[in-house]
Enzyme design. Sequence first.
Site, PDB file in Angstrom:
ATOM      1  N   GLY A  98       0.798  -1.224   0.000  1.00 29.66           N
ATOM      2  CA  GLY A  98       0.000   0.000   0.000  1.00 29.66           C
ATOM      3  C   GLY A  98       0.827   1.267   0.000  1.00 29.66           C
ATOM      4  CG  HIS A  99       4.094   3.837   1.905  1.00 27.04           C
ATOM      5  ND1 HIS A  99       5.395   4.208   1.679  1.00 27.04           N
ATOM      6  CD2 HIS A  99       3.499   4.916   2.466  1.00 27.04           C
ATOM      7  CE1 HIS A  99       5.600   5.447   2.110  1.00 27.04           C
ATOM      8  NE2 HIS A  99       4.457   5.889   2.586  1.00 27.04           N
ATOM      9  CG  PHE A 100       3.104   5.146  -2.501  1.00 29.28           C
ATOM     10  CD1 PHE A 100       1.963   5.628  -1.881  1.00 29.28           C
ATOM     11  CD2 PHE A 100       4.327   5.699  -2.150  1.00 29.28           C
ATOM     12  CE1 PHE A 100       2.029   6.670  -0.965  1.00 29.28           C
ATOM     13  CE2 PHE A 100       4.402   6.731  -1.230  1.00 29.28           C
ATOM     14  CZ  PHE A 100       3.254   7.219  -0.637  1.00 29.28           C
TER      15      PHE A 100
END
Length: 154
Positions: free
Chosen positions: A56-58
């Site tokens: 999620g990052h990224f």
Amino acid sequence: MSDTDEFLPDLDLAGIKGILPHRYPFLMIDKIVQIRKEGGAIGIKNVTANEEYFQGHFPEMPVMPGVLICEAMAQAAAAYTAYSENVDTEGQVVLFMGMDKVKFRKPVVPGDVLELHVKIETRRPPVWKYSGEAKVDGKTVAEAEFKAMLTRPK
């Protein structure tokens, strides 16, 4: 030879796990090298594409979160302190007390070998103040001053 010139044996992952309570996915250091009795040490974090936070990052451009770079410096400092000062960490945890002068200079990405240069600036057990510098390929990617304390969980 002064104390600052006295090197201790490297600390491997098993040794780190014997000192710190952290485990996957939150153990942020793989080993500690160049350990000086009084002069600091270097923690190593091999950054891989398999780290959970990269989902999620990224997703399109994986970057290690800066707060986790700071956490890695703190873990390296805690393990170094306990090891070099023979601090018994059994049944205790190291907690952040504060961070100052935090700067992020370059992104840390999968494939990087993150070197965590940590040094004790002052000590008044159970509180220690540190300076830390994170490097990749000899270039500074982050730096910070931080305080931590050793305490028993409540």
